[in-house]
Design a protein around this motif. Structure first.
Motif, PDB file in Angstrom:
ATOM      1  N   SER A  61     -29.310  -8.340   9.101  1.00 49.50           N
ATOM      2  CA  SER A  61     -28.029  -8.803   8.583  1.00 49.50           C
ATOM      3  C   SER A  61     -26.986  -7.693   8.703  1.00 49.50           C
ATOM      4  O   SER A  61     -27.008  -6.722   7.943  1.00 49.50           O
ATOM      5  CB  SER A  61     -28.178  -9.230   7.113  1.00 49.50           C
ATOM      6  OG  SER A  61     -26.919  -9.537   6.556  1.00 49.50           O
ATOM      7  N   ARG A  63     -23.907  -8.134   8.035  1.00 49.24           N
ATOM      8  CA  ARG A  63     -23.060  -8.289   6.852  1.00 49.24           C
ATOM      9  C   ARG A  63     -23.623  -7.486   5.693  1.00 49.24           C
ATOM     10  O   ARG A  63     -22.900  -6.854   4.934  1.00 49.24           O
ATOM     11  CB  ARG A  63     -22.954  -9.771   6.479  1.00 49.24           C
ATOM     12  CG  ARG A  63     -22.133 -10.025   5.222  1.00 49.24           C
ATOM     13  CD  ARG A  63     -22.069 -11.508   4.895  1.00 49.24           C
ATOM     14  NE  ARG A  63     -21.420 -12.255   5.962  1.00 49.24           N
ATOM     15  CZ  ARG A  63     -21.260 -13.594   5.930  1.00 49.24           C
ATOM     16  NH1 ARG A  63     -21.738 -14.288   4.915  1.00 49.24           N
ATOM     17  NH2 ARG A  63     -20.671 -14.198   6.932  1.00 49.24           N
ATOM     18  N   GLN A 187     -28.322 -11.541  17.274  1.00 51.37           N
ATOM     19  CA  GLN A 187     -27.241 -11.509  16.293  1.00 51.37           C
ATOM     20  C   GLN A 187     -26.348 -12.743  16.401  1.00 51.37           C
ATOM     21  O   GLN A 187     -25.946 -13.331  15.391  1.00 51.37           O
ATOM     22  CB  GLN A 187     -26.402 -10.250  16.509  1.00 51.37           C
ATOM     23  CG  GLN A 187     -27.029  -8.977  15.974  1.00 51.37           C
ATOM     24  CD  GLN A 187     -26.872  -8.863  14.471  1.00 51.37           C
ATOM     25  OE1 GLN A 187     -25.776  -8.672  13.957  1.00 51.37           O
ATOM     26  NE2 GLN A 187     -27.986  -8.974  13.761  1.00 51.37           N
ATOM     27  N   ARG A 190     -28.169 -15.682  15.014  1.00 53.28           N
ATOM     28  CA  ARG A 190     -28.203 -15.601  13.552  1.00 53.28           C
ATOM     29  C   ARG A 190     -26.908 -16.150  12.957  1.00 53.28           C
ATOM     30  O   ARG A 190     -26.924 -16.879  11.964  1.00 53.28           O
ATOM     31  CB  ARG A 190     -28.417 -14.148  13.119  1.00 53.28           C
ATOM     32  CG  ARG A 190     -28.390 -13.954  11.614  1.00 53.28           C
ATOM     33  CD  ARG A 190     -28.458 -12.482  11.227  1.00 53.28           C
ATOM     34  NE  ARG A 190     -28.344 -12.324   9.795  1.00 53.28           N
ATOM     35  CZ  ARG A 190     -29.370 -12.401   8.958  1.00 53.28           C
ATOM     36  NH1 ARG A 190     -30.588 -12.620   9.412  1.00 53.28           N
ATOM     37  NH2 ARG A 190     -29.182 -12.261   7.661  1.00 53.28           N
ATOM     38  N   ARG A 191     -25.784 -15.796  13.562  1.00 57.34           N
ATOM     39  CA  ARG A 191     -24.502 -16.305  13.068  1.00 57.34           C
ATOM     40  C   ARG A 191     -24.422 -17.819  13.229  1.00 57.34           C
ATOM     41  O   ARG A 191     -23.875 -18.508  12.367  1.00 57.34           O
ATOM     42  CB  ARG A 191     -23.355 -15.624  13.815  1.00 57.34           C
ATOM     43  CG  ARG A 191     -23.278 -14.118  13.556  1.00 57.34           C
ATOM     44  CD  ARG A 191     -22.075 -13.501  14.232  1.00 57.34           C
ATOM     45  NE  ARG A 191     -22.025 -12.061  13.974  1.00 57.34           N
ATOM     46  CZ  ARG A 191     -21.035 -11.274  14.362  1.00 57.34           C
ATOM     47  NH1 ARG A 191     -20.014 -11.785  15.033  1.00 57.34           N
ATOM     48  NH2 ARG A 191     -21.070  -9.989  14.083  1.00 57.34           N
ATOM     49  N   ASN A 194     -26.362 -19.347  10.485  1.00 60.73           N
ATOM     50  CA  ASN A 194     -25.633 -19.267   9.224  1.00 60.73           C
ATOM     51  C   ASN A 194     -24.539 -20.318   9.145  1.00 60.73           C
ATOM     52  O   ASN A 194     -24.359 -20.965   8.109  1.00 60.73           O
ATOM     53  CB  ASN A 194     -25.037 -17.868   9.045  1.00 60.73           C
ATOM     54  CG  ASN A 194     -26.107 -16.813   8.790  1.00 60.73           C
ATOM     55  OD1 ASN A 194     -27.215 -17.133   8.375  1.00 60.73           O
ATOM     56  ND2 ASN A 194     -25.782 -15.553   9.054  1.00 60.73           N
ATOM     57  N   ARG A 195     -23.791 -20.500  10.247  1.00 63.28           N
ATOM     58  CA  ARG A 195     -22.739 -21.518  10.249  1.00 63.28           C
ATOM     59  C   ARG A 195     -23.327 -22.912  10.100  1.00 63.28           C
ATOM     60  O   ARG A 195     -22.776 -23.766   9.393  1.00 63.28           O
ATOM     61  CB  ARG A 195     -21.913 -21.423  11.540  1.00 63.28           C
ATOM     62  CG  ARG A 195     -20.988 -20.228  11.599  1.00 63.28           C
ATOM     63  CD  ARG A 195     -19.930 -20.424  12.669  1.00 63.28           C
ATOM     64  NE  ARG A 195     -20.532 -20.575  13.989  1.00 63.28           N
ATOM     65  CZ  ARG A 195     -20.753 -19.568  14.822  1.00 63.28           C
ATOM     66  NH1 ARG A 195     -20.422 -18.335  14.462  1.00 63.28           N
ATOM     67  NH2 ARG A 195     -21.292 -19.775  16.005  1.00 63.28           N
TER      68      ARG A 195
END
Length: 372
Positions: A61, A63, A187, A190-191, A194-195
């Motif tokens: 992550s 973030r 990465q 992964r985004r 998440n969306r």
């Protein structure tokens, strides 16, 4: 609570994954890949490295790492330990060649000093020791992100003339294709996950917290992760057997290597602990710095070595494998001592830092079976 893959009973102070690695090395010694089989194994190893860094990117992550920038002094301290102090000690160990260490093992020791810090085991030991777990999470993640770029660059600088051979155009292309591109792809995916998760929460009225794909399938991905590492190790050690490089190392030299690594780990544990105290960090932050700044990641180091050293990766990864087991055993004892002191302070009425966390069954188990 389910135990991690390859975890062993608490009374056995050996990381189960290390036993799997030892078994893989034994298999490579007894049944090394020749001819067409070697070609297939090499292709499988290349794919395994790419898969490892894809999963690495999917799970890490950014973030979380960036959100912890409020611990910037702690991050800089851990990065300085990982990518400055360790390499300096590794370069200083050059005086041990050839009297104590042969050049091949020294190259592996130097590479060990360039590898990024761990995430899982640093968090587990920090939690067990009642340190600042939030800072350990961020420090481990940040170190891993930086190491994706910094470790190959440091290898190009310091391994030249020590068996690494420096960078060639093919090595640079391999690093980009096998390490950086899969990591970036992970990465990005992964985004997307998440969306997609946020969109589904909105669609279903926002009820409950929807976890991402890597979290839901953590056990399966853990098996894939470890299996990929075993493929890389088998290919590297198999190539070493075919080339006969293992005749260059005697049992006495291996004992010398263990002694040198013991001194290296002692210096880093002592330096991180006392250095963090001198810099004015509170107790909980000192614990996080001690564990994150003194440890090295086997999961990141093995695939990087296979790319940087190619067919000569067998001896290059041996020091890292030995250091990994040593750091787990020593840090487990150290974490228990920190926890005992924290409990004594709590009994005396001394308040804990707000970032500290009491050890749980999950983190205690992770400390025993973490691969780093």
């Amino acid at each position: 609570m389910r135990r991690p893959v390859f975890a062993l009973p608490s009374w056995l102070p050996v990381d189960g994954f290390i036993l799997a690695l030892v078994g893989t090395v034994g298999l490579a010694a007894l049944l090394p890949a020749h001819g067409a089989a070697a070609t297939v194994a090499d292709g499988a190893s290349t794919g395994a490295v790419a898969l490892l860094f894809f999963l690495y990117g999917a799970r890490l992550s950014t973030r979380e790492a960036l959100a912890g920038l409020r611990y910037w002094r702690l991050h800089l301290t851990v990065l300085a330990c990982t990518f400055v102090a360790f390499p300096v000690l590794g370069l200083a160990a050059r005086v041990l060649v050839p009297a104590v260490l042969p050049p091949t093992l020294y190259t592996g020791l130097l590479f060990l000093c360039l590898v990024p810090s761990t995430i899982q085991s640093s968090i587990a030991f920090t939690s067990l020791a009642r340190g600042n777990v939030a800072a350990a999470i961020c420090a481990g993640s940040f170190s891993s992100l930086v190491g994706i770029v910094v470790t190959p660059l440091l290898a190009a600088l310091v391994l030249h003339g020590n068996g690494g051979g420096g960078f060639s155009a093919d090595a640079l292309l391999s690093i980009v294709c096998q390490l950086l591109l899969p990591f970036v792809a992970g990465q990005l995916l992964r985004r997307w996950w998440n969306r997609r998760g946020r969109a589904q929460r909105v669609r279903w009225g926002g009820g409950g917290r929807r976890v991402g794909f890597p979290t839901r399938h953590k056990k399966v991905l853990g098996l894939v992760d470890r299996g990929s590492i075993l493929v890389v190790v088998y290919t590297a050690f198999s190539a070493g057997m075919v080339q006969g490089i293992w005749h260059q190392v005697s049992p006495l030299r291996l004992l010398c290597l263990l002694g040198v690594e013991g001194v290296l780990l002692t210096l880093m544990l002592t330096g991180t602990s006392y250095g963090a105290a001198k810099l004015g960090f509170p107790r909980e932050d000192r614990i996080a710095i001690t564990f994150a700044g003194s440890k090295k990641s086997l999961a990141a180091g093995l695939p990087m070595a296979s790319v940087l050293f190619g067919a000569h990766a067998g001896l290059a990864v041996l020091p890292l494998m030995l250091f990994h087991q040593m750091q787990l055993m020593v840090c487990a004892v150290l974490a228990k001592r920190y926890a005992a002191r924290a409990q004594a302070s709590a009994d005396a009425g001394t308040p804990r830092h707000r970032g500290a966390a009491a050890p749980t069954e999950e983190t205690t188990t992770a400390a025993r079976g973490s691969r780093g």
